[in-house]
Design a protein around this motif. Structure first.
Motif, PDB file in Angstrom:
ATOM      1  N   UNK A   1      47.049  49.195  31.839  1.00 19.67           N
ATOM      2  CA  UNK A   1      46.329  49.136  33.242  1.00 19.67           C
ATOM      3  C   UNK A   1      44.914  49.316  33.007  1.00 19.67           C
ATOM      4  N   UNK A   2      44.374  48.627  31.966  1.00 23.86           N
ATOM      5  CA  UNK A   2      42.911  48.729  32.067  1.00 23.86           C
ATOM      6  C   UNK A   2      42.027  48.208  33.192  1.00 23.86           C
ATOM      7  N   UNK A   3      40.657  48.708  33.301  1.00 19.86           N
ATOM      8  CA  UNK A   3      39.945  48.235  34.429  1.00 19.86           C
ATOM      9  C   UNK A   3      39.884  46.694  34.348  1.00 19.86           C
ATOM     10  N   UNK A   4      40.321  46.114  35.501  1.00 26.14           N
ATOM     11  CA  UNK A   4      40.089  44.649  35.369  1.00 26.14           C
ATOM     12  C   UNK A   4      39.176  44.016  36.504  1.00 26.14           C
ATOM     13  N   UNK A   5      38.453  42.979  36.211  1.00 24.74           N
ATOM     14  CA  UNK A   5      37.610  42.461  37.482  1.00 24.74           C
ATOM     15  C   UNK A   5      37.891  40.976  37.749  1.00 24.74           C
ATOM     16  N   UNK A   6      37.846  39.961  37.034  1.00 28.65           N
ATOM     17  CA  UNK A   6      38.119  38.697  37.323  1.00 28.65           C
ATOM     18  C   UNK A   6      39.677  38.415  36.982  1.00 28.65           C
ATOM     19  N   UNK A   7      40.373  39.217  36.332  1.00 27.61           N
ATOM     20  CA  UNK A   7      41.889  38.861  36.031  1.00 27.61           C
ATOM     21  C   UNK A   7      42.222  37.649  35.283  1.00 27.61           C
ATOM     22  N   UNK A   8      41.226  36.873  34.897  1.00 24.74           N
ATOM     23  CA  UNK A   8      41.659  35.599  34.258  1.00 24.74           C
ATOM     24  C   UNK A   8      41.063  35.266  32.999  1.00 24.74           C
ATOM     25  N   UNK A   9      40.613  36.138  32.375  1.00 30.04           N
ATOM     26  CA  UNK A   9      40.245  36.177  31.095  1.00 30.04           C
ATOM     27  C   UNK A   9      38.616  35.748  30.675  1.00 30.04           C
ATOM     28  N   UNK A  10      37.881  36.071  31.889  1.00 27.85           N
ATOM     29  CA  UNK A  10      36.468  35.557  31.763  1.00 27.85           C
ATOM     30  C   UNK A  10      35.630  36.707  31.628  1.00 27.85           C
ATOM     31  N   UNK A  11      36.000  38.053  32.141  1.00 22.22           N
ATOM     32  CA  UNK A  11      34.824  39.011  31.973  1.00 22.22           C
ATOM     33  C   UNK A  11      34.791  39.918  30.854  1.00 22.22           C
TER      34      UNK A  11
ATOM     35  N   UNK B   1      44.666  40.874  30.861  1.00 17.63           N
ATOM     36  CA  UNK B   1      44.862  40.042  31.980  1.00 17.63           C
ATOM     37  C   UNK B   1      45.464  38.693  31.672  1.00 17.63           C
ATOM     38  N   UNK B   2      45.065  38.299  30.342  1.00 12.86           N
ATOM     39  CA  UNK B   2      45.835  36.942  30.257  1.00 12.86           C
ATOM     40  C   UNK B   2      46.797  37.068  29.061  1.00 12.86           C
ATOM     41  N   UNK B   3      46.574  38.079  28.009  1.00 16.87           N
ATOM     42  CA  UNK B   3      47.398  38.346  26.841  1.00 16.87           C
ATOM     43  C   UNK B   3      48.521  39.212  27.356  1.00 16.87           C
TER      44      UNK B   3
END
Ligand code: FAD
Ligand code: FES
Ligand code: MG
Length: 279
Positions: free
Chosen positions: A212-222, A237-239
């Motif tokens: 559960x790390x900090x996520x922002x976009x959730x789609x592998x971009x940030x 978020x993607x792996x």
């Protein structure tokens, strides 16, 4: 708007359940996947696991612990109100396979994340032993649902107010001694997943954890959700969010989760002052 159709409070109001109208997401989500929600135009993007999906009704359910400003804002939404944005399903679904005996270990709100995975592992024909833990009896969530989702349920509390007095890892060790376990799934606070993985490594049992790390976009971009797994950088978020528990750098994950603690504390206090709700 994604309307809230059911709202429940658990664990003395510290954990909230929201059933939300989101028919497309309800049809596509598989166990282990998550969504990102925004309460309003200026709200933070908050990742939460889909704890339940009902494709026929067109709803999804999230269960979250109130830990800061955004989850407090979510808590204050009423039935009939809703989230401005709900994005998903995101992340890879859990790999569900018939293996034999599997153990599912959940701590805190990790139990909500574990529930659909436990149920799917049982439905495919595994013998599922569940171990759930909470700080005290009042803070334990979803006991009956976990009992139904598994073949055997062990309960642990840190203060001994219910079930085994002690940590889930104590019971896990005992279960691993007495059974030929093929897989352990562990979801909960990072220290719990770290110690659980140390125990299962001793017994050489494959282990899956959900990070559960900090996520922002959730789609592998940030890159915000980067974690080190087996000395390689991965994007949860993607792996993920699920990874081999024996390969995760938990100490780095804990440090990264604390990166914005001061700002988070300040914004929660400001929200409490503004709304007149005590933290
Ligand atoms: P803050 O005060 O902002 O933060 C409290 C702590 O939460 C921080 O110290 C940090 O460690 C973490 N956090 C803050 N912002 C984020 C963020 N954008 N992304 C991830 N973590 C953050 N919690 C649940 O209770 N139930 C769930 O089902 C659940 N599923 C999750 C699934 C995934 C894939 C991830 C990555 C996280 C999940 N979480 C879940 C954790 C949840 O996202 C955080 O508790 C929430 O973002 C805290 O936000 P806040 O503003 O209320 O608290
Ligand atoms: Fe941005 Fe994963 S949340 S890369
Ligand atoms: Mg926040």
């Amino acid at each position: 708007m994604f309307k809230i159709v059911r709202r429940e409070e658990m664990a003395q109001g510290t954990v909230i359940l929201n059933e939300i109208e989101a028919s497309l997401i309800a049809r596509k989500t598989k166990p282990g996947q998550f969504i990102i929600l925004k309460a309003n135009e200026t709200g933070e993007r908050i990742p939460l696991t889909v704890a339940e999906m009902d494709p026929e009704k067109g709803t999804i359910t999230v269960i979250y612990m109130v830990v800061g400003k955004s989850t407090a804002l979510f808590r204050d939404l009423k039935v009939g109100e809703g989230y401005q944005d709900v994005i998903g399903p995101l992340g890879k679904p859990t790999h569900i396979e018939k293996l034999g005996k599997v153990v599912c270990v959940g701590g805190g709100t990790g139990i909500a994340v574990l529930h659909p995975i436990t149920r799917a592992l049982k439905e495919i024909g595994n013998e599922v032993i569940c171990i759930v833990g909470a700080r005290s009896k009042d803070l334990l969530i979803m006991e009956e649902l976990m009992r139904t989702a598994s073949h055997k349920l062990h309960i642990c509390t840190d203060d001994g107010s219910y079930g085994h007095h002690g940590f889930v890892t104590d019971v896990l060790r005992q279960v691993l001694e007495e059974n030929d376990v093929k897989l352990v799934v562990g979801i909960g606070p990072v220290p719990m997943m770290k110690f659980l993985s140390q125990v299962t490594k001793e017994y050489q049992v494959n282990t899956m954890v959900s990070l559960n790390p900090i996520m922002i976009d959730g789609t592998g971009m940030c890159g915000g959700c980067r974690v080190t797994v087996g000395n390689e950088t991965k994007f949860a978020c993607i792996d993920g969010p699920e990874f081999d528990g024996h390969e995760v750098d938990y100490d780095e994950l804990m440090l990264r989760l604390q990166a914005y603690q001061e700002d988070e504390k300040q914004s929660y206090e400001e929200y409490c002052t503004l709304t007149g709700i005590s933290p």
